[in-house]
Design an enzyme around this catalytic site. Structure first.
Site, short mmCIF file in Angstrom:
data_model
loop_
_atom_site.label_atom_id
_atom_site.label_comp_id
_atom_site.label_asym_id
_atom_site.label_seq_id
_atom_site.Cartn_x
_atom_site.Cartn_y
_atom_site.Cartn_z
N HIS A 37 0.85 -1.20 0.00
CA HIS A 37 0.00 0.00 0.00
C HIS A 37 0.88 1.25 0.00
O HIS A 37 1.57 1.53 0.98
CB HIS A 37 -0.90 -0.03 1.24
CG HIS A 37 -1.95 1.04 1.25
ND1 HIS A 37 -2.87 1.15 2.27
CD2 HIS A 37 -2.24 2.04 0.38
CE1 HIS A 37 -3.67 2.18 2.03
NE2 HIS A 37 -3.31 2.73 0.89
N HIS A 43 3.85 0.85 2.92
CA HIS A 43 3.82 -0.20 3.95
C HIS A 43 3.11 -1.42 3.37
O HIS A 43 2.61 -1.41 2.24
CB HIS A 43 3.10 0.29 5.21
CG HIS A 43 1.66 0.64 4.98
ND1 HIS A 43 1.25 1.86 4.46
CD2 HIS A 43 0.51 -0.07 5.17
CE1 HIS A 43 -0.06 1.89 4.36
NE2 HIS A 43 -0.54 0.73 4.77
N ASP A 45 0.12 -4.22 4.28
CA ASP A 45 -1.01 -4.54 5.15
C ASP A 45 -1.16 -6.05 5.23
O ASP A 45 -1.49 -6.72 4.25
CB ASP A 45 -2.29 -3.91 4.61
CG ASP A 45 -2.27 -2.39 4.72
OD1 ASP A 45 -1.87 -1.89 5.79
OD2 ASP A 45 -2.64 -1.71 3.75
N LYS A 275 24.50 -32.24 -11.77
CA LYS A 275 24.78 -30.84 -11.45
C LYS A 275 25.57 -30.24 -12.60
O LYS A 275 26.71 -30.62 -12.84
CB LYS A 275 25.56 -30.70 -10.14
CG LYS A 275 25.68 -29.25 -9.68
CD LYS A 275 26.40 -29.15 -8.34
CE LYS A 275 26.34 -27.72 -7.82
NZ LYS A 275 26.82 -26.71 -8.75
N ASP A 277 27.50 -27.42 -14.97
CA ASP A 277 28.51 -26.37 -14.76
C ASP A 277 28.19 -25.22 -15.70
O ASP A 277 28.80 -25.05 -16.74
CB ASP A 277 29.91 -26.94 -15.05
CG ASP A 277 31.01 -26.08 -14.44
OD1 ASP A 277 30.67 -25.10 -13.75
OD2 ASP A 277 32.19 -26.40 -14.65
#
Length: 690
Positions: A37, A43, A45, A275, A277
């Site tokens: 908001h 801020h 809410d 994995k 590279d």
């Protein structure tokens, strides 16, 4: 009444906010919503449904995923449930005038049996199931001098979703609406929720004062035929898949990160992937427009043209994919150094290995189990693309899989819980195990070269401990001439007089040192950490242009207790399925017998000297299957041996035949009927999925 104060503060003739009523009959799951908001001050809410209204707190700095940080939360008046759907503009001279965004939403549950009593006592313990926030939280009342009880604290409990702010600040990373994908400026500019104060509420609605969100903005190009509406012949549409939530496509997404562990996790609830590279990249497709974004939010589309073009051709209207951009060497390994060279000179070498599907044509898939998301992804990626590849996974003995990967000089293994949902945090459901010690390091300086060396002698490296950059050694090997020149050019532009380290090097380590601003990140490979916290025998692997220096910390393996526990059984369309010991394209392969694997090994002995082939004929395909070689469209290009897999017999039965061979030894899959015939000939059984 609970809404008296809310009504008193508003003029509903001039504000588009709903008047609302107390709904005592609500029996569904309790909702929560966070609205960003921008009023007199920005801020967030924070609103929780309870007893027919939204209990509300204004959090000036927004929520934090860091358990060590306490956020002030000012308790404000209760709001009607309808307000939780509001995104738009509150006119000037109205209470709370400004712009409102639906920043997060979902459901919540109390972690105790008495949420109403907890609220009265000023200590709410809750679990959030949102699109951005997850896990265990608390709201705790504090007493100020006035004693009005409005001051509360919003806290994140230390759980699998907790993340230090040194790694991620969620209100900075996630700044768009979960409903429309817009930011505050776009919401204010479009002003599609504006009320005419001279008309009644009914007249405003009838006049279309609140347009449908999907119609906002420019007209989209014609839609492609989507795999979401029908995911294949006889497959389940996404609308019937439990956990697939109909939603607007997010404008931005964060990447789920892996936790480093010492040992591959055990158990059938885990699947294991290569994995790579390379560079981790999220890809957003929006009706022909492609954006490729690094894990730290930088757009790389312009650098990855061939990948973007391939993604654009996918049969989707809108989608988010997660994957890795790599360069594959002739021996099948991926190389980070070659990737950096290809980005500038040879982009045609780039490949994109997709391992997750987060959003598809109107459906948010992040709450689906991993194994279901991967099944949908597999159907999406073309099997014969030269650029796009489906990143395969393996079940069974992860330790043996890591051992075999390390023998073939791969980087390591990523293990994921098959039932894991997708969250942009570092938790225990995705873990990585490395073959060798590798570490990202911040470059804080360089030393003068000696002898015939050009540019610089060594890089001075460090990593962050909190907000302090700690010196962690130097690296002087692993550079070619081009890298020396390029890195030196970048370093000179960042030169500074003072060392950036909290504990700068002394003596010989500091001789001839030049300091730089800590903005560049490099990756090194090394043998071990010394007692004084420096890397022994380091070798430079390349610059990590996709990483923020402020995020670099020393990776420490998590304890086994930190690894995620099981959640739920994976299902698609109500039908359960398994891939234990399976090839990830959906067929449960009782992996080929030891005899077949040995024949496959001998058939490709000396494959490094063989010319590349592209076997297309049906007879060649049958011959290849007879040797126990996986069809070409059922393998992971990255996981191939440098030489013949002489130790294939050392693999357990569940990994026999999962030995992946280089491209010269692969045969292309030419038809489902032939595949089944060949499978039966090798003792492979079919399991139908979904």
């Amino acid at each position: 009444m609970a809404l008296d104060l809310y009504w008193k503060k508003r003029n509903f003739g001039t504000t588009p906010e709903p008047r609302g009523r107390v709904d005592r009959k609500k029996k569904d799951a309790l909702k929560f919503v966070i609205q960003k908001h921008r009023a007199s001050h920005l801020h967030y809410d924070f609103r929780l449904e309870l007893d027919g209204v939204l209990l509300s707190w204004a959090v000036p700095k927004g929520p934090s995923l860091d358990p060590s940080i306490k956020r002030l939360a000012m308790h404000v008046e209760d709001h009607p449930l309808e307000y939780g759907e509001f995104e738009g503009v509150i006119p000037p001279k109205q209470y709370g005038s400004g712009t409102v965004m639906l920043w997060d939403r979902g459901t919540w549950e109390s972690e105790t049996d008495d949420p109403r009593g907890d609220y009265r006592r000023g200590r709410l313990k809750l679990r959030l199931h949102g699109e951005k926030l997850h896990g265990s939280w608390a709201l705790v009342r504090t007493w100020d001098k006035d004693g009005d009880g409005r001051r509360w604290l919003l806290l994140k409990h230390d759980d699998e979703y907790a993340t230090p702010e040194s790694e991620r600040i969620i209100v900075e990373d996630e700044d768009r609406s979960v409903v429309t994908g817009r930011d505050l400026d776009e919401i204010a500019a479009q002003a599609d929720a504006v009320w005419d104060s001279h008309k009644s509420v009914a007249a405003n609605v009838k006049a279309g004062a609140v347009p449908k969100r999907a119609t906002v903005g420019k007209r989209a190009p014609p839609a492609k035929k989507s795999v979401a509406k029908k995911t294949g012949s006889g497959k389940t549409p996404l609308a019937k898949v439990e956990g697939a939530r109909k939603a607007a496509m997010p404008e931005t997404l964060g990447a789920q990160l892996c936790t480093l562990v010492r040992d591959v996790p055990r158990g059938d609830e885990w699947v294991h992937e290569i994995k790579y590279d390379g560079y981790r990249m999220l890809s957003r497709i929006d009706r022909g427009r492609v954006e490729i974004i690094s894990r730290n939010g930088k757009e790389w589309t312009a650098h990855l043209g061939p990948v973007a073009d391939a993604l654009k051709a996918l049969p989707v209207e809108r989608a988010w994919l997660d994957g890795e951009v790599v360069v594959v060497l002739p021996d099948g390994r991926t190389s980070f150094q070659e990737l950096q060279l290809a980005l500038g000179a040879s982009p045609e070498q780039l490949k994109y290995y997709a391992f997750d599907l987060l959003y598809l044509d109107g459906y948010d898939l992040r709450e689906l189990p991993l194994i279901e998301r991967k099944q949908l992804l597999r159907r999406l990626i073309p099997t014969r693309s030269k650029i796009l590849h489906y990143s395969d996974h393996f079940d069974g003995d992860g330790a043996k899989f890591l051992e075999e990967g390390c023998r073939r000089q791969l980087e390591g293994v990523v293990s994921k819980r098959r039932d894991a949902t997708y969250h942009a945090t570092r938790g225990g459901s995705w873990v990585k195990t490395k073959c060798s010690l590798r570490q990202e390091m911040v470059i804080g300086g360089w030393t003068e070269p000696s002898g015939s060396r050009a540019a610089f002698g060594a890089l001075l490296l460090g990593a962050y401990e909190g907000k302090k950059l700690r010196y962690a050694g130097r690296v002087g090997t692993g550079f070619d001439t081009k890298a020396l020149v390029d890195i030196h050019r970048r370093l000179r532009a960042l030169a500074t007089k003072e060392p950036p380290f909290d504990n700068p090097p002394r003596g010989a380590d500091a001789r001839g040192a030049h300091w730089v601003k800590p903005q560049l990140v490099g990756e090194i490979e090394f043998t071990e950490w010394t007692r004084d916290g420096t890397a022994r025998h380091p070798s430079f692997k390349g610059l990590r242009l996709d990483k923020k220096a402020s995020e670099v910390v020393i990776e420490k393996p998590a304890e086994e207790a930190d690894v995620a526990k099981p959640k739920r059984k994976a299902t698609v369309g109500g039908a359960s399925f398994k891939t234990a010991g399976s090839h990830p394209y959906g067929h449960d392969l009782a992996l080929q017998a030891r005899e077949g694997a040995e024949r496959a090994a001998s058939s490709c002995a000396g494959h490094d000297q063989q010319p590349r082939q592209d076997p297309l004929s049906r007879s060649e395909d049958h011959e290849a299957r007879g040797r126990g070689v996986l069809p070409r469209d059922r393998r992971v290009d990255a996981a191939v041996p440098r030489g013949p897999p002489a130790d294939a017999r050392a693999l357990p039965d569940r990994l026999q035949g999962a030995v992946l061979l280089p491209e010269a030894c692969q045969a292309r899959h030419v038809g489902a009927a032939d595949s089944r015939a060949g499978a039966r000939g090798r003792g492979i059984r079919d399991v139908h999925v979904g």
